[in-house]
Write an enzyme that holds these catalytic residues in place. Structure first.
Site, PDB file in Angstrom:
ATOM      1  NE  ARG A   6      -4.223   0.175   3.499  1.00 24.29           N
ATOM      2  CZ  ARG A   6      -4.335   1.029   2.222  1.00 24.29           C
ATOM      3  NH1 ARG A   6      -4.085   2.235   2.186  1.00 24.29           N
ATOM      4  NH2 ARG A   6      -4.788   0.389   1.253  1.00 24.29           N
ATOM      5  N   GLY A  36     -11.674  -2.709   2.962  1.00 17.82           N
ATOM      6  CA  GLY A  36     -11.800  -1.397   3.710  1.00 17.82           C
ATOM      7  C   GLY A  36     -11.475  -1.335   5.258  1.00 17.82           C
ATOM      8  CG  HIS A  71      -1.767  -1.695  -7.364  1.00 19.15           C
ATOM      9  ND1 HIS A  71      -1.064  -1.967  -6.235  1.00 19.15           N
ATOM     10  CD2 HIS A  71      -1.345  -2.831  -8.196  1.00 19.15           C
ATOM     11  CE1 HIS A  71      -0.247  -2.877  -6.375  1.00 19.15           C
ATOM     12  NE2 HIS A  71      -0.342  -3.463  -7.547  1.00 19.15           N
ATOM     13  CG  ASP A  82      -1.765  -1.248   1.256  1.00 19.60           C
ATOM     14  OD1 ASP A  82      -2.290  -1.688   0.260  1.00 19.60           O
ATOM     15  OD2 ASP A  82      -1.876  -1.802   2.400  1.00 19.60           O
TER      16      ASP A  82
HETATM   17  P1  GDP Z   1      -0.529   0.355  -3.724  1.00 15.86           P
HETATM   18  O1  GDP Z   1      -1.080  -1.045  -3.408  1.00 15.86           O
HETATM   19  O2  GDP Z   1       1.061   0.413  -3.334  1.00 15.86           O
HETATM   20  O3  GDP Z   1      -0.746   0.597  -5.225  1.00 15.86           O
HETATM   21  O4  GDP Z   1      -0.902   1.371  -2.763  1.00 15.86           O
HETATM   22  P2  GDP Z   1      -2.593   1.563  -2.595  1.00 15.86           P
HETATM   23  O5  GDP Z   1      -3.270   2.071  -3.706  1.00 15.86           O
HETATM   24  O6  GDP Z   1      -3.190   0.691  -1.769  1.00 15.86           O
HETATM   25  O7  GDP Z   1      -2.538   3.022  -1.494  1.00 15.86           O
HETATM   26  C1  GDP Z   1      -2.156   4.100  -1.892  1.00 15.86           C
HETATM   27  C2  GDP Z   1      -3.158   5.234  -1.829  1.00 15.86           C
HETATM   28  O8  GDP Z   1      -2.512   6.398  -1.625  1.00 15.86           O
HETATM   29  C3  GDP Z   1      -3.999   5.358  -3.149  1.00 15.86           C
HETATM   30  O9  GDP Z   1      -5.345   5.530  -2.567  1.00 15.86           O
HETATM   31  C4  GDP Z   1      -3.662   6.310  -3.680  1.00 15.86           C
HETATM   32  O10 GDP Z   1      -4.702   6.994  -4.633  1.00 15.86           O
HETATM   33  C5  GDP Z   1      -3.068   7.143  -2.471  1.00 15.86           C
HETATM   34  N1  GDP Z   1      -1.793   7.987  -2.982  1.00 15.86           N
HETATM   35  C6  GDP Z   1      -0.631   7.622  -3.665  1.00 15.86           C
HETATM   36  N2  GDP Z   1       0.223   8.531  -3.710  1.00 15.86           N
HETATM   37  C7  GDP Z   1      -0.294   9.380  -3.287  1.00 15.86           C
HETATM   38  C8  GDP Z   1       0.159  10.835  -2.472  1.00 15.86           C
HETATM   39  O11 GDP Z   1       1.448  11.106  -2.769  1.00 15.86           O
HETATM   40  N3  GDP Z   1      -0.514  11.750  -1.721  1.00 15.86           N
HETATM   41  C9  GDP Z   1      -1.831  11.235  -1.303  1.00 15.86           C
HETATM   42  N4  GDP Z   1      -2.413  11.974  -0.688  1.00 15.86           N
HETATM   43  N5  GDP Z   1      -2.275  10.034  -1.624  1.00 15.86           N
HETATM   44  C10 GDP Z   1      -1.524   9.124  -2.353  1.00 15.86           C
END
Ligand code: GDP
Length: 424
Positions: free
Chosen positions: A306, A303, A41, A13
């Protein structure tokens, strides 16, 4: 020609999806090489907001070919549901831009049941599974008790194979767990409803990748979860059941000869962890609740809230080593803007001694975090697009992390949108 991997450095995440979505502009092919639909993601771009579980995050870019490699747990039911969802939002998925390896194993309907039944048996000792059947799937894959996607093209042999597997699995379902047995009618319905739908996308992706490599195409390898959830290098047994490390990309993608030139490790500006297991830097109470709310830290698949904490230098340095990262993308720096003082877990205290080495999993429960505080910047940084746009305190925070983890921070992400990024 570039062969790059985008991997998680922490517990997952970290924002890998947004980085893949951003960087695919420079790539021709994106391959998922491990894991299944048990994590998500989140990608936000011009087409909307998407929670991808199995589909590679390159599907939003025209001209990019997306592949699910042989190392992935392909769940026909979840995959078809996800494909329909993204197609209904205007994303084109055709056998030309989305391909499933014929050597990928299929997650069978009973894998989800097995996951649920085992977590119920474990009760308060549960692993915190997302109950998507991933652990039972990988156990069966390594026992050679599941089927390959390519077997769908051999219906007679497939039915005989499935009947054998069902007979074997029904023994465990009924005699060990007292659950209902499967019937061939149930499996035929599953084949008809889901497998037939994904069949047009199944092909020899190894051959496709070899040709892409020979033609000098740029290939991006996309991982799920992060170093600390890696089956071999993570916080076993609170890991996932596959290898989330870049070193596995050649095997799990179907291109064993590939040399990965760049490994982009994604690190969150603070820590989060879903489910059970040791999490040394964990914060509790109001402080945790505030960070969770500001970072919107709730599981994309489940949901579930975390668990949160400050950035953990010990775990992150270890994660960088395990991934052999060549560059870092630091995400969600904007989330920390509300803090007066920014906590950082710089060391662990273990058996009365301060250490900067990540301990053996069994020792983690006795480790305590050593916390230092950095000045906050207390202003909105989500509009920053170049390094100089960041306030001094934010720059210092990034530089400190870079120095401690020993890897250049090339990208700093300050928002979820595609362009909310600083490239150094
Ligand atoms: P992944 O599984 O590694 O792709 O990560 P996730 O999608 O589960 O979690 C990342 C969350 O953080 C998502 O809701 C993204 O839209 C959000 N996100 C990613 N980069 C940023 C950032 O720089 N700032 C903010 N506020 N949200 C971000």
């Amino acid at each position: 020609m570039a062969n790059s991997a985008i991997v998680g450095i922490n517990w997952g995440d970290e924002g890998k999806g947004r980085m893949v979505d951003l960087l695919t502009e420079d790539y021709d092919v994106v391959v998922r090489f491990q894991g299944g639909g048990n994590a998500g993601h989140t990608v936000i771009n011009g087409l909307g907001k998407f929670a991808l579980h199995l589909l590679p995050s390159g599907i939003f870019r025209a001209g990019v070919v997306n592949i699910l490699g042989n190392g992935v747990a392909v769940d026909p039911e979840n995959l078809w549901t996800e494909m329909q969802d993204v197609m209904s939002k205007g994303v084109e998925l055709t056998p030309d831009n989305f391909k499933i390896s014929d050597r990928a194993s299929l997650l069978l309907p009973w894998h989800r049941d097995m996951d649920e039944l085992e977590e119920m048996r474990l009760a308060d000792k549960k692993y915190g599974s997302t109950k998507q059947g991933i652990a039972p799937f990988y156990s069966d894959k390594y026992q050679k008790k599941t089927i390959l996607a390519g077997e769908l093209f051999y219906p007679e042999e497939l039915k005989a194979h499935l009947a054998d597997l069902m007979e074997w699995k029904n023994l465990t379902l009924t005699k060990v767990y007292g659950a209902k047995p499967y019937t061939m009618e149930m499996l035929e319905e599953w084949l008809e409803k889901y497998c037939e739908r994904i069949k047009p996308y199944i092909c020899d992706t190894g051959m496709f990748l070899k040709e892409a490599q020979a033609n000098g195409k740029n290939i991006l390898f996309e991982a799920q979860l992060g170093s600390l959830r890696d089956l071999d290098y993570g916080i076993y047994p609170y890991t996932t059941s596959s290898n989330a490390t870049a070193a596995y990309a050649p095997i799990g993608s179907g291109l064993p000869s590939v040399k990965i030139t760049d490994v982009i490790g994604v690190v969150k500006a603070y820590s989060t962890c879903v489910g059970e297991g040791p999490f040394v830097c964990e914060m509790f109470g109001d402080e945790a609740e505030k960070l969770r709310k500001n970072g919107f830290e709730y599981g994309a698949k489940t949901g579930r809230p975390r668990r949160v904490g400050p950035i953990d230098i010990v775990a992150t340095r270890y994660g960088v080593e395990v991934q052999a990262a060549t560059a870092i993308a630091l995400t969600k720096l904007d989330v920390l803007s509300y803090m007066d003082k920014i906590p950082v877990c710089t060391h662990y205290l273990l058996n009365g001694e301060q250490t900067d080495r990540f301990p053996f999993p069994s020792a983690l429960k006795n480790a305590k975090p050593v916390i230092e505080y950095f000045d906050g910047w207390k202003c909105d940084i989500s509009g920053a697009r170049i390094w100089q746009d960041l306030p001094k305190a934010a720059q210092e925070y990034v530089i400190y992390i870079e120095k401690q983890i020993g890897c250049p921070i090339k990208y700093v992400s300050v928002g979820p949108e595609r362009d909310s990024i600083i490239i150094r």
